[in-house]
Motif scaffolding. Structure first.
Motif, PDB file in Angstrom:
ATOM      1  N   ASN A 847       1.095  -1.608  -0.013  1.00  0.00           N
ATOM      2  CA  ASN A 847       0.257   0.372  -0.190  1.00  0.00           C
ATOM      3  C   ASN A 847       0.766   1.471   0.827  1.00  0.00           C
ATOM      4  OD1 ASN A 847      -2.869  -0.818   0.218  1.00  0.00           O
ATOM      5  ND2 ASN A 847      -1.634  -2.041   1.798  1.00  0.00           N
ATOM      6  N   PHE A 848       1.023   1.550  -1.190  1.00  0.00           N
ATOM      7  CA  PHE A 848       1.734   3.112  -1.034  1.00  0.00           C
ATOM      8  C   PHE A 848       1.010   4.361  -0.537  1.00  0.00           C
ATOM      9  CE2 PHE A 848       3.102   0.589  -4.649  1.00  0.00           C
ATOM     10  CZ  PHE A 848       4.586   0.812  -4.666  1.00  0.00           C
ATOM     11  N   THR A 849       0.114   4.017  -0.838  1.00  0.00           N
ATOM     12  CA  THR A 849      -0.889   4.981   0.176  1.00  0.00           C
ATOM     13  C   THR A 849      -2.073   4.266   0.462  1.00  0.00           C
ATOM     14  OG1 THR A 849      -2.198   5.775  -1.240  1.00  0.00           O
ATOM     15  CG2 THR A 849      -0.460   7.260  -0.874  1.00  0.00           C
ATOM     16  N   ASP A 850      -2.887   5.102   1.424  1.00  0.00           N
ATOM     17  CA  ASP A 850      -4.371   4.215   1.557  1.00  0.00           C
ATOM     18  C   ASP A 850      -4.857   4.375   0.531  1.00  0.00           C
ATOM     19  OD1 ASP A 850      -4.082   4.920   4.367  1.00  0.00           O
ATOM     20  OD2 ASP A 850      -5.151   6.673   4.321  1.00  0.00           O
ATOM     21  N   ASN A 851      -4.462   4.870  -0.579  1.00  0.00           N
ATOM     22  CA  ASN A 851      -5.623   4.813  -2.198  1.00  0.00           C
ATOM     23  C   ASN A 851      -4.939   4.061  -3.526  1.00  0.00           C
ATOM     24  OD1 ASN A 851      -7.496   6.282  -0.450  1.00  0.00           O
ATOM     25  ND2 ASN A 851      -6.943   8.423  -1.100  1.00  0.00           N
ATOM     26  N   ILE A 852      -3.795   3.884  -2.928  1.00  0.00           N
ATOM     27  CA  ILE A 852      -3.111   3.401  -3.830  1.00  0.00           C
ATOM     28  C   ILE A 852      -2.369   2.228  -3.340  1.00  0.00           C
ATOM     29  CG2 ILE A 852      -0.899   3.155  -6.120  1.00  0.00           C
ATOM     30  CD1 ILE A 852      -1.460   6.128  -5.842  1.00  0.00           C
ATOM     31  N   LYS A 853      -2.611   1.226  -4.646  1.00  0.00           N
ATOM     32  CA  LYS A 853      -2.256  -0.574  -3.515  1.00  0.00           C
ATOM     33  C   LYS A 853      -1.634  -1.341  -5.085  1.00  0.00           C
ATOM     34  CE  LYS A 853      -2.780  -4.689  -1.625  1.00  0.00           C
ATOM     35  NZ  LYS A 853      -4.137  -5.485  -0.853  1.00  0.00           N
ATOM     36  N   VAL A 854       0.267  -1.772  -5.272  1.00  0.00           N
ATOM     37  CA  VAL A 854       0.122  -2.573  -6.354  1.00  0.00           C
ATOM     38  C   VAL A 854       0.552  -4.164  -5.388  1.00  0.00           C
ATOM     39  CG1 VAL A 854       1.688  -2.910  -8.200  1.00  0.00           C
ATOM     40  CG2 VAL A 854       0.726  -0.745  -7.414  1.00  0.00           C
ATOM     41  N   SER A 855      -0.181  -4.969  -6.188  1.00  0.00           N
ATOM     42  CA  SER A 855       0.469  -6.650  -6.327  1.00  0.00           C
ATOM     43  C   SER A 855       0.999  -7.265  -7.248  1.00  0.00           C
ATOM     44  CB  SER A 855      -1.071  -6.787  -5.729  1.00  0.00           C
ATOM     45  OG  SER A 855      -1.954  -6.020  -4.465  1.00  0.00           O
ATOM     46  N   THR A 856       1.369  -8.220  -6.503  1.00  0.00           N
ATOM     47  CA  THR A 856       1.859  -8.999  -7.799  1.00  0.00           C
ATOM     48  C   THR A 856       1.803 -10.765  -7.501  1.00  0.00           C
ATOM     49  OG1 THR A 856       3.885  -9.640  -9.580  1.00  0.00           O
ATOM     50  CG2 THR A 856       4.311  -9.053  -6.950  1.00  0.00           C
ATOM     51  N   GLY A 857       2.305 -11.292  -8.187  1.00  0.00           N
ATOM     52  CA  GLY A 857       1.949 -12.566  -7.912  1.00  0.00           C
ATOM     53  C   GLY A 857       2.553 -13.566  -8.535  1.00  0.00           C
ATOM     54  N   LEU A 858       2.711 -15.265  -8.020  1.00  0.00           N
ATOM     55  CA  LEU A 858       3.440 -16.410  -9.475  1.00  0.00           C
ATOM     56  C   LEU A 858       2.989 -17.052  -9.015  1.00  0.00           C
ATOM     57  CD1 LEU A 858       5.748 -17.053 -11.317  1.00  0.00           C
ATOM     58  CD2 LEU A 858       7.018 -17.522  -9.829  1.00  0.00           C
ATOM     59  N   ILE A 859       1.687 -17.714  -9.697  1.00  0.00           N
ATOM     60  CA  ILE A 859       0.662 -18.988  -9.327  1.00  0.00           C
ATOM     61  C   ILE A 859       1.697 -19.907  -9.719  1.00  0.00           C
ATOM     62  CG2 ILE A 859      -0.917 -19.502  -9.808  1.00  0.00           C
ATOM     63  CD1 ILE A 859      -0.938 -17.170  -8.366  1.00  0.00           C
ATOM     64  N   ASN A 860       1.665 -20.823  -9.454  1.00  0.00           N
ATOM     65  CA  ASN A 860       1.808 -22.672  -9.472  1.00  0.00           C
ATOM     66  C   ASN A 860       3.868 -21.992  -9.551  1.00  0.00           C
ATOM     67  OD1 ASN A 860       2.900 -25.357 -10.415  1.00  0.00           O
ATOM     68  ND2 ASN A 860       1.453 -24.981 -12.074  1.00  0.00           N
ATOM     69  N   VAL A 882      -9.896 -32.234 -11.747  1.00  0.00           N
ATOM     70  CA  VAL A 882      -8.794 -32.159 -11.113  1.00  0.00           C
ATOM     71  C   VAL A 882      -7.459 -30.935 -11.169  1.00  0.00           C
ATOM     72  CG1 VAL A 882      -7.560 -33.273  -8.971  1.00  0.00           C
ATOM     73  CG2 VAL A 882     -10.218 -34.185 -10.078  1.00  0.00           C
ATOM     74  N   TYR A 883      -7.272 -31.360 -12.927  1.00  0.00           N
ATOM     75  CA  TYR A 883      -5.615 -29.957 -13.054  1.00  0.00           C
ATOM     76  C   TYR A 883      -6.141 -29.718 -14.149  1.00  0.00           C
ATOM     77  CZ  TYR A 883      -3.457 -34.414 -10.546  1.00  0.00           C
ATOM     78  OH  TYR A 883      -3.672 -35.088  -9.397  1.00  0.00           O
ATOM     79  N   ASN A 884      -5.271 -28.681 -13.720  1.00  0.00           N
ATOM     80  CA  ASN A 884      -5.619 -27.826 -15.700  1.00  0.00           C
ATOM     81  C   ASN A 884      -4.027 -27.093 -16.376  1.00  0.00           C
ATOM     82  OD1 ASN A 884      -3.911 -25.095 -14.819  1.00  0.00           O
ATOM     83  ND2 ASN A 884      -5.480 -24.892 -13.737  1.00  0.00           N
ATOM     84  N   ALA A 885      -3.288 -27.145 -17.798  1.00  0.00           N
ATOM     85  CA  ALA A 885      -2.857 -27.469 -18.323  1.00  0.00           C
ATOM     86  C   ALA A 885      -1.946 -25.748 -18.441  1.00  0.00           C
ATOM     87  CB  ALA A 885      -2.438 -28.219 -19.193  1.00  0.00           C
ATOM     88  N   ARG A 886      -2.193 -24.767 -17.116  1.00  0.00           N
ATOM     89  CA  ARG A 886      -1.817 -23.791 -17.518  1.00  0.00           C
ATOM     90  C   ARG A 886      -0.759 -22.891 -17.212  1.00  0.00           C
ATOM     91  NH1 ARG A 886      -5.322 -19.592 -18.749  1.00  0.00           N
ATOM     92  NH2 ARG A 886      -3.945 -18.370 -17.782  1.00  0.00           N
ATOM     93  N   GLY A 887       0.057 -23.984 -15.612  1.00  0.00           N
ATOM     94  CA  GLY A 887       1.961 -24.478 -15.470  1.00  0.00           C
ATOM     95  C   GLY A 887       2.067 -23.089 -15.164  1.00  0.00           C
ATOM     96  N   GLN A 888       3.141 -21.956 -14.972  1.00  0.00           N
ATOM     97  CA  GLN A 888       3.676 -21.600 -14.122  1.00  0.00           C
ATOM     98  C   GLN A 888       2.767 -20.501 -14.467  1.00  0.00           C
ATOM     99  OE1 GLN A 888       7.462 -19.608 -14.556  1.00  0.00           O
ATOM    100  NE2 GLN A 888       7.655 -20.796 -12.312  1.00  0.00           N
ATOM    101  N   GLU A 889       2.111 -19.211 -13.272  1.00  0.00           N
ATOM    102  CA  GLU A 889       1.759 -18.299 -13.390  1.00  0.00           C
ATOM    103  C   GLU A 889       2.700 -16.764 -13.496  1.00  0.00           C
ATOM    104  OE1 GLU A 889      -2.439 -18.330 -14.848  1.00  0.00           O
ATOM    105  OE2 GLU A 889      -2.562 -19.750 -14.154  1.00  0.00           O
ATOM    106  N   TRP A 890       2.231 -16.153 -14.145  1.00  0.00           N
ATOM    107  CA  TRP A 890       2.098 -14.599 -12.798  1.00  0.00           C
ATOM    108  C   TRP A 890       1.436 -13.271 -13.050  1.00  0.00           C
ATOM    109  CZ3 TRP A 890       2.748  -9.533 -15.521  1.00  0.00           C
ATOM    110  CH2 TRP A 890       3.254  -9.841 -17.132  1.00  0.00           C
ATOM    111  N   PHE A 891       1.067 -12.415 -12.818  1.00  0.00           N
ATOM    112  CA  PHE A 891       0.294 -11.187 -12.369  1.00  0.00           C
ATOM    113  C   PHE A 891       0.604 -10.071 -11.690  1.00  0.00           C
ATOM    114  CE2 PHE A 891      -0.993 -13.020  -8.346  1.00  0.00           C
ATOM    115  CZ  PHE A 891      -1.300 -11.556  -7.591  1.00  0.00           C
ATOM    116  N   ILE A 892       0.383  -8.376 -12.750  1.00  0.00           N
ATOM    117  CA  ILE A 892       0.379  -8.017 -11.446  1.00  0.00           C
ATOM    118  C   ILE A 892      -1.061  -6.889 -11.704  1.00  0.00           C
ATOM    119  CG2 ILE A 892       1.121  -6.367 -13.310  1.00  0.00           C
ATOM    120  CD1 ILE A 892       3.551  -4.745 -12.015  1.00  0.00           C
ATOM    121  N   GLU A 893      -1.579  -6.373 -10.348  1.00  0.00           N
ATOM    122  CA  GLU A 893      -2.645  -5.678 -10.433  1.00  0.00           C
ATOM    123  C   GLU A 893      -2.052  -4.195  -9.862  1.00  0.00           C
ATOM    124  OE1 GLU A 893      -6.438  -8.069  -9.009  1.00  0.00           O
ATOM    125  OE2 GLU A 893      -5.225  -7.036  -6.935  1.00  0.00           O
ATOM    126  N   GLY A 894      -3.056  -3.499 -10.297  1.00  0.00           N
ATOM    127  CA  GLY A 894      -3.085  -2.527  -9.088  1.00  0.00           C
ATOM    128  C   GLY A 894      -4.597  -1.753  -8.968  1.00  0.00           C
TER     129      GLY A 894
END
Length: 898
Positions: A847-860, A882-894
């Motif tokens: 949380n850079f400020t009360d009104n701005i947040k940045v998130s990121t992640g590595l899935i699988n 049960v499974y999927n074939a997406r494999g490793q994923e990344w995301f960034i969110e603001g």
């Protein structure tokens, strides 16, 4: 932080006792101090109609907050629900070959998606009008809003006494935000590291409040790029043969002539050069002209989705509030699979005559076999033959599914004499689905091409574009379902007891449901190659009344009884009682138990649907053995290879207007401990249904042919050509399991705060009987069901920084056809099992400020899975539920708030 109030402690019990992820949230105080503990507002918890001060009840409830879902990197509600350890299977958009490739659902407790009730703010949702597998109705979780969600409560027990039918495996209740004020813009971009499957989501939220009420609107748009088989090395890049599956083979449906009768021989066979020149694939291992499908298959379709939700509430008077909700969702999904593979035309050679036959009485005889059909049978002996052909000239079979979903609710709620809370509402939902498909031909159109002119045409030669256009057909399907509902409820003080107030709830509701699905006329008649049509139309209405009473008989002991009566216009009435017990010998300890009667009215499509024509691929176990082959193993004889691996057949699933309701019970007993740092729970649960409505799958009928020979049609040589399955009330299904959760928190002052949470579900038993005389099936032994799942989630918080590391484990399990392979084949048991899998997700936010947040992640993180099923001979050779074939994923969110 010390939580003092009775309600806050109860909420903490609930979040830990039922949830795998709620421990990641920072502590929340719902009452300021102990002095106000007896004056806290009463709340309604999923699994009960009574508003109460204690959130934890005798039935276990999992709680996923919006914050929890964001911290673990879930893209949508379907991802969050699939992460629950009580989820034993899911239908996702991976089902590109199925009836519902644009919809999603989950199955709790191995009960099936059609026995899992989904609600929004306690109100039923409209069912998807196209049934899964052409038979089962369900609620589409793909169209549920992510940004508007405050939390998801999952009742992990039956709830028929509270909610009526369908609440057998559990109840999913999505609670929306009610008082959003201001504006917020959120953008998320994600992609896979191996390519394909890129996704974007943009969400806008706006709300305004006054001293009288609030109106909030949540809008989100998502776009998902196609994930192709060629995007994943595990699927061979340039090959249809998956290297990790010994049962994977190139399709034998390239271009060849097969002998349908013993002794038939001498028909033309393409050379390797002729095969590849025609656009096919020469399978040197089997010396046949086959086909490589990989470049034309999708693992997940391209799709977009627009969702809008508006909530409003306005205080008309001190004790009366007007409130409601308006939802709209629109989605489009486009699927691609390989071109048609056909074996639909019989060729009979008798002397110098060649006769071509097709379905519907089509027949034409040529009197000179040296010139008939391009001379393909000039040297053929007398007998029966058929073409095996991939019609690649028609291009991919495509499907475009357009979905529009509407929901509206409006009502009043209020209080009487500060003791009673009441509410009443009218609700309307509608779902429209339009499906348009391409790459198909009619049976008659192809027959006309084969038999055109004086000599006809050879199917070993490529068709011209003009001939393709002449035979082509564009199937379509339109489906709609609606639901109209009126309901009212009152809850409050029933009477006083020495140990406390006895509380009650009483209510009634009336519902009308209808649906209709209609295919084009040729599809309904079964006149389209490699596809069928689903049609049906029906209407039912039902009314219900219910009562619930919660009595603190002792300071530490509360007993809750509930009773509900439902009356259906087509299957009659049902009475559902429930008894629950809560015992608190210590402030930190809750011992709980419940037993409830459950029931379920049969799916409308199973009652009112017309016969559904379809096509599938099976192993003909009986004929394979008779011909000296081995199921799943390659054979140099093309006919034996086809029968033992890739036999394409017609199937019909039919409705049954005499179906009865399913009835049974659910029960659980457990304990919850809620301390200052350590929280834990354990629950033993069970459900059983009698007279379960189902049908026998074509693959099961072919595998267990001794039991289901009456469903099977075979040709003169004994090979399966058709399987007919009609919905019926079968015997029973019973599932028993154990849930365990534990959470611990460390406050390390300046270093930060850690929260660790564990959640696991172990299936002790899952068995059923298809009819009273049949053998009892053990689902765990037979295959396809993971016996346990476990999640371990670690959260770290330091001022404005937060990070979450999650491990999601699925146990080793028997392959889907384990029983047949293990009992009829050679080798160790492990040769027929699907390996265990653990996915790791890492996300972080600041949380850079009360009104701005940045998130990121590595899935699988470690690119795990999918784990292949050594008994699954059908592509993609892994359990897609049960499974999927997406494999490793990344995301960034603001996110920016205004």
């Amino acid at each position: 932080m010390q939580v003092n109030s009775r309600l806050a402690k109860a909420v903490r019990f609930a979040l830990v006792g039922g949830a795998a992820t709620a421990a990641l949230s920072s502590p929340v105080v719902l009452a300021a101090d102990a002095e106000s503990a007896d004056k806290v507002e009463r709340i309604q918890v999923t699994g009960s109609r009574i508003k109460r001060t204690d959130m934890e009840t005798a039935t276990p409830v999992t709680v996923l907050s919006a914050d929890d879902m964001a911290k673990q990197g879930f893209t949508n509600i379907q991802d969050a629900l699939q992460s629950l350890t009580s989820t034993t299977g899911a239908m996702t958009t991976q089902s590109v070959h199925g009836f519902t490739p644009a919809a999603s659902s989950i199955s709790l407790r191995n009960a099936g998606a059609n026995r899992t009730l989904t609600l929004i703010d306690g109100k039923r949702l409209n069912q998807y009008p196209k049934p899964a597998g052409g038979t089962d109705n369900f609620v589409d979780t793909a169209n549920l809003p992510m940004e508007a969600v405050a939390r998801i409560e999952v009742l992990q027990s039956g709830g028929s006494a509270i909610y009526g039918a369908d609440a057998i495996g559990g109840v999913i209740n999505i609670i929306l935000k009610k008082d959003f004020d201001g504006a917020a813009l959120k953008y998320r971009h994600g992609d896979t590291t191996n390519g394909g499957g890129m996704n974007d989501r943009i969400a806008f939220s706006i709300g305004s409040s006054s001293d009288k009420g609030n109106v909030s609107t949540f809008i989100e748009y998502t776009n998902n790029e196609v994930l192709r088989a060629t995007d994943r090395e595990n699927f061979g890049l340039d090959t249809d043969k998956v290297p990790h599956s010994e049962f994977s083979q190139y399709s034998s449906y390239g271009a060849r002539i097969a002998g349908a009768s013993k002794g038939a021989s001498g028909a033309r066979a393409l050379t390797a050069e002729e095969c590849t020149a025609g656009g096919f694939f020469w399978d040197a291992a089997r010396s046949i002209c086959g086909y490589d499908r990989s470049k034309q298959r999708d693992l997940e379709p391209e799709s977009y989705r627009f969702i809008s939700t508006t909530n409003f509430n306005y205080e008309l008077a001190d004790d009366i509030t007007f409130l409601g909700r308006l939802d709209f969702a629109q989605a489009k999904s486009t699927t691609n699979i390989e071109p048609m593979a056909i074996n639909d035309y019989d060729i009979k050679v008798a002397g110098n005559d060649v006769t071509v036959s097709g379905a519907g009485g089509l027949s034409k005889t040529f009197n000179d076999k040296s010139t008939a059909l391009g001379g393909d049978f000039a040297n053929a002996t007398d007998g029966d033959y058929y073409y095996v052909r991939r019609l690649h000239e028609f291009g991919n079979r495509t499907g475009e599914t357009n979905t529009r979903n509407y929901f509206f609710t409006a009502g009043l709620e209020g209080t009487i004499a500060d003791e009673y809370n009441w509410d009443a509402s009218v609700n309307y939902g509608r779902t429209n689905v339009d499906v348009y498909r391409g790459g198909y031909a009619t049976i008659a159109g192809m027959f006309d091409y084969i038999t055109a002119g004086d000599n006809g045409n050879s199917l070993l030669e490529n068709m011209s574009s003009a001939d393709v256009e002449e035979a082509s057909y564009t199937p379509f399907e339109q489906a709609q379902s609606t639901q109209k509902n009126i309901q009212a409820n009152i809850t409050g003080l029933a009477f006083e007891l020495p140990a406390g107030d006895a509380m009650f709830a009483f209510g009634a509701e009336y519902t009308e449901q209808d649906y209709q699905t209609d295919s084009d006329s040729e599809s309904k008649k079964g006149n389209i190659l490699t596809t069928g049509g689903s049609s049906g139309k029906g209407k039912r209405d039902f009314w219900a009344t219910y009562a619930e009473l919660s009595m603190p008989v002792l300071d530490q002991l509360t007993i809750d009884v509930a009773l509900r009566y439902d009356e259906y216009s087509d299957v009659g009435g049902n009475l559902s009682p429930q008894l629950t017990v809560e015992y608190r010998p210590l402030d930190e300890l809750l011992v709980r138990g419940s037993i409830s009667s459950v029931f379920r009215a049969p799916d409308m499509h199973r009652v009112y649907g017309d016969p559904t024509q379809g096509f599938t691929q099976v192993i003909d176990f009986k004929q394979c053995a008779a011909m000296g082959g081995t199921p799943g193993e390659a054979n140099s004889n093309p006919t034996i290879n086809e029968v033992c691996n890739e036999l394409h057949i017609d199937i019909t699933t039919g409705a049954n207007k005499d179906l009865e309701a399913e009835t049974g019970y659910t029960a659980n007993i457990g304990a919850v401990w809620g301390g200052d740092s350590l929280n834990a729970s354990v629950d033993l649960w069970e459900w059983k249904l009698d007279d379960m409505v189902s049908d026998i799958s074509a693959s099961k009928a072919a595998r267990e042919y001794d039991l289901y020979e009456d469903m099977i049609t075979r040709d003169a040589d004994g090979t399966i050509t058709h399987v007919n399955s009609v919905a019926q009330n079968l015997a029973y299904q019973q599932v028993r399991g154990l849930d365990v959760t534990a959470g611990y928190g460390w406050d390390l002052d300046a270093i930060g705060e850690f929260k660790l949470n564990f959640n696991g579900t172990y299936i002790l038993m899952s068995e059923g009987q298809l009819d009273p005389t049949a053998e009892i099936d053990d689902d765990i032994y037979n295959g396809g069901l993971p016996q346990y799942r476990a999640n371990l989630v670690l959260g770290y918080f330091l001022e404005d920084f937060e990070a979450t590391l999650g491990a999601y484990h699925t146990a080793r399990m028997h392959g889907t056809a384990y029983k047949s392979f293990a009992e009829g084949g050679e080798g160790e048991e492990s040769d027929y099992e699907v390996a265990s899998l653990t996915k790791w997700n890492l996300t972080a936010g600041y949380n850079f400020t009360d009104n701005i947040k940045v998130s990121t992640g590595l899935i699988n993180m470690f690119d795990a899975g999918p784990n292949f099923d050594p008994t699954n001979t059908s592509w993609p050779h892994y359990p897609r539920s049960v499974y999927n074939a997406r494999g490793q994923e990344w995301f960034i969110e603001g996110e920016v708030k205004f």
